[in-house]
Design an enzyme around this catalytic site. Structure first.
Site, PDB file in Angstrom:
ATOM      1  N   PRO A   1      -3.683  -7.438  -6.325  1.00  0.00           N
ATOM      2  CA  PRO A   1      -3.373  -8.608  -7.157  1.00  0.00           C
ATOM      3  C   PRO A   1      -4.053  -9.880  -6.655  1.00  0.00           C
ATOM      4  O   PRO A   1      -4.182 -10.855  -7.395  1.00  0.00           O
ATOM      5  CB  PRO A   1      -1.847  -8.729  -7.083  1.00  0.00           C
ATOM      6  CG  PRO A   1      -1.384  -7.768  -6.051  1.00  0.00           C
ATOM      7  CD  PRO A   1      -2.487  -6.813  -5.755  1.00  0.00           C
TER       8      PRO A   1
ATOM      9  N   GLU B   1       2.531  -2.753   0.885  1.00  0.00           N
ATOM     10  CA  GLU B   1       2.075  -4.151   0.793  1.00  0.00           C
ATOM     11  C   GLU B   1       0.550  -4.248   0.735  1.00  0.00           C
ATOM     12  O   GLU B   1      -0.011  -5.338   0.829  1.00  0.00           O
ATOM     13  CB  GLU B   1       2.604  -4.965   1.986  1.00  0.00           C
ATOM     14  CG  GLU B   1       4.115  -5.165   1.965  1.00  0.00           C
ATOM     15  CD  GLU B   1       4.610  -5.739   0.644  1.00  0.00           C
ATOM     16  OE1 GLU B   1       4.013  -6.696   0.141  1.00  0.00           O
ATOM     17  OE2 GLU B   1       5.610  -5.202   0.121  1.00  0.00           O
TER      18      GLU B   1
ATOM     19  N   ARG C   1     -15.683   3.988 -21.081  1.00  0.00           N
ATOM     20  CA  ARG C   1     -15.906   3.953 -22.533  1.00  0.00           C
ATOM     21  C   ARG C   1     -17.208   3.229 -22.877  1.00  0.00           C
ATOM     22  O   ARG C   1     -17.713   3.352 -23.983  1.00  0.00           O
ATOM     23  CB  ARG C   1     -14.711   3.338 -23.277  1.00  0.00           C
ATOM     24  CG  ARG C   1     -14.565   1.862 -23.117  1.00  0.00           C
ATOM     25  CD  ARG C   1     -13.295   1.342 -23.780  1.00  0.00           C
ATOM     26  NE  ARG C   1     -13.380   1.237 -25.225  1.00  0.00           N
ATOM     27  CZ  ARG C   1     -13.956   0.231 -25.879  1.00  0.00           C
ATOM     28  NH1 ARG C   1     -14.541  -0.762 -25.202  1.00  0.00           N
ATOM     29  NH2 ARG C   1     -13.976   0.181 -27.187  1.00  0.00           N
TER      30      ARG C   1
ATOM     31  N   ASP D   1     -16.451  -5.562 -29.979  1.00  0.00           N
ATOM     32  CA  ASP D   1     -15.145  -5.661 -29.325  1.00  0.00           C
ATOM     33  C   ASP D   1     -14.787  -7.079 -28.912  1.00  0.00           C
ATOM     34  O   ASP D   1     -15.674  -7.930 -28.728  1.00  0.00           O
ATOM     35  CB  ASP D   1     -15.141  -4.808 -28.044  1.00  0.00           C
ATOM     36  CG  ASP D   1     -14.817  -3.357 -28.331  1.00  0.00           C
ATOM     37  OD1 ASP D   1     -14.241  -3.078 -29.380  1.00  0.00           O
ATOM     38  OD2 ASP D   1     -15.153  -2.518 -27.475  1.00  0.00           O
TER      39      ASP D   1
HETATM   40  N1  SAM Z   1       1.667  -7.526  -1.242  1.00  0.00           N
HETATM   41  C1  SAM Z   1       0.678  -7.480  -2.278  1.00  0.00           C
HETATM   42  C2  SAM Z   1       0.483  -8.866  -2.875  1.00  0.00           C
HETATM   43  O1  SAM Z   1       1.480  -9.553  -3.083  1.00  0.00           O
HETATM   44  O2  SAM Z   1      -0.675  -9.240  -3.170  1.00  0.00           O
HETATM   45  C3  SAM Z   1       1.077  -6.531  -3.367  1.00  0.00           C
HETATM   46  C4  SAM Z   1       0.899  -5.103  -3.014  1.00  0.00           C
HETATM   47  S1  SAM Z   1       1.261  -4.040  -4.372  1.00  0.00           S
HETATM   48  C5  SAM Z   1       3.007  -3.853  -4.212  1.00  0.00           C
HETATM   49  C6  SAM Z   1       0.661  -2.485  -3.857  1.00  0.00           C
HETATM   50  C7  SAM Z   1      -0.704  -2.112  -4.390  1.00  0.00           C
HETATM   51  O3  SAM Z   1      -0.652  -2.085  -5.803  1.00  0.00           O
HETATM   52  C8  SAM Z   1      -1.846  -3.014  -4.053  1.00  0.00           C
HETATM   53  O4  SAM Z   1      -2.366  -2.754  -2.761  1.00  0.00           O
HETATM   54  C9  SAM Z   1      -2.847  -2.690  -5.137  1.00  0.00           C
HETATM   55  O5  SAM Z   1      -3.536  -1.503  -4.823  1.00  0.00           O
HETATM   56  C10 SAM Z   1      -1.942  -2.401  -6.316  1.00  0.00           C
HETATM   57  N2  SAM Z   1      -1.787  -3.525  -7.243  1.00  0.00           N
HETATM   58  C11 SAM Z   1      -0.644  -4.203  -7.507  1.00  0.00           C
HETATM   59  N3  SAM Z   1      -0.831  -5.140  -8.426  1.00  0.00           N
HETATM   60  C12 SAM Z   1      -2.133  -5.092  -8.786  1.00  0.00           C
HETATM   61  C13 SAM Z   1      -2.937  -5.828  -9.692  1.00  0.00           C
HETATM   62  N4  SAM Z   1      -2.445  -6.800 -10.422  1.00  0.00           N
HETATM   63  N5  SAM Z   1      -4.233  -5.488  -9.800  1.00  0.00           N
HETATM   64  C14 SAM Z   1      -4.759  -4.499  -9.064  1.00  0.00           C
HETATM   65  N6  SAM Z   1      -4.038  -3.769  -8.169  1.00  0.00           N
HETATM   66  C15 SAM Z   1      -2.744  -4.053  -8.028  1.00  0.00           C
END
Ligand code: SAM
Length: 300
Positions: A111, A138, A180, A195
């Site tokens: 994220p 995390e 795609r 698109d």
């Molecule tokens: N502690 C992290 C933070 O607050 O940035 C969040 C970790 S999340 C619970 C666990 C995993 O989910 C991440 O390492 C990533 O691989 C994935 N993930 C969660 N949200 C995401 C998003 N919006 N985009 C891409 N990957 C995401």
């Protein structure tokens, strides 16, 4: 194109065998390889996580299995590209890239990464070899990305401003958006050009697409807009752009703000979406719909 995915939940990727992308994989145009991270653990419990340094809630994915996994996936890929076990089209493209010394692109969903956009999907679709690293808990110890950068290209990418439990759904989203776009995957190539977001610079550049209709002409007392039945291609194109402008202004005013004003360029406006300057007609459509756009609005 070859796509390697490293995860602790390989079963998550069953959907890659379904629909257009599954068929493209069957034809050998895309090769997917899903790897279980726990294969590169060495303790009896196959541990992939540990408590965070500095304290705090949750667990962090350990660097050692990730380091070994990425080393192995890259090494296997390079060896395969040198001639062993190629699937026809996908393997050849990968082999040529490796032959040119082009390393794979490692994509780490998080994220906290840069936004995954249609433009990024187009760029990834031109890559011969992608590796996705699915985090859980995390996230992955930050040194894994730093270490990988010494030999690979690495992107940390977010699919949106929300937090998932793991990278797997993010990787499914990205692979679908990327695959795609590959030649031969979609039955109708023109639909990509039309698109939303128009990353290739099509008529929807910088806009979301307007409404679509099909038969019957009258359904539950709702009529298809008559212009779509007129056969006047110019009028239809104009109507589609007008509707796209209105819908974009209503649902995505941020995109309207990114569109270049007719004359001056605006410093600080994101260039992630290709420009599609608003002309006077566009401005009057937006104004009539209650979304006046001036150079000043665009600047904010
Ligand atoms: N502690 C992290 C933070 O607050 O940035 C969040 C970790 S999340 C619970 C666990 C995993 O989910 C991440 O390492 C990533 O691989 C994935 N993930 C969660 N949200 C995401 C998003 N919006 N985009 C891409 N990957 C995401």
């Amino acid at each position: 194109m070859r796509i390697d995915i490293v995860t602790i939940f390989p079963e998550y990727f069953g959907p890659l065998g379904v629909s257009l992308i599954g068929k493209a994989a069957e034809r050998g145009e895309i090769t997917f390889a899903v790897h279980d991270l726990r294969h590169w653990t060495h303790d009896v419990h196959h541990t992939v996580d540990d408590a965070p340094f500095g304290g705090g809630p949750g667990m962090v994915m350990k660097p050692e299995p990730w380091g070994e996994a990425l080393d192995a996936v890259v090494e296997q890929g390079v060896r395969r590209a040198a001639g062993q076990g190629q699937s026809p089209a996908a393997g050849q493209v990968q082999a040529e890239a490796v032959g040119r010394g082009q390393p794979p692109l490692l994509v780490i969903p998080t994220p906290s990464g840069v936004p995954f956009t249609q433009r990024r999907a187009v760029a990834y679709a031109a890559e011969p070899w992608l590796i996705f690293a699915c985090g859980r808990y995390e996230g992955i110890d930050a040194r894994v990305a730093d270490d990988a950068r010494s030999r690979l290209r690495v992107d940390e990418v977010s699919i949106g401003d929300y937090v998932l439990a793991g990278g797997e759904p993010a990787v499914l989203v990205m692979t679908e958006a990327v695959c795609r776009l590959l030649p031969g995957v979609l039955g109708n190539v023109a639909s990509v050009a039309d698109d939303s977001f128009g990353a290739g610079g099509g008529p929807m550049a910088g806009l979301v697409e307007g409404p679509s209709f099909t038969r019957p002409r009258l359904w539950r007392n709702l009529e298809v807009p008559p212009v779509l039945l007129s056969g006047d291609h110019g009028a239809i194109a104009r109507w589609r752009r007008d509707e796209a402008l209105k819908r974009t202004a209503r649902n995505r005013p941020d995109l309207i703000r990114k569109l270049a004003p007719a004359q001056p360029d605006v410093a600080g406006v994101s260039r992630d979406t290709p420009r599609s300057p608003l002309n006077d007609h566009d401005r009057s459509v937006l104004s009539e719909a209650g979304f006046p756009v001036t150079g000043e609005d665009v600047a904010h």
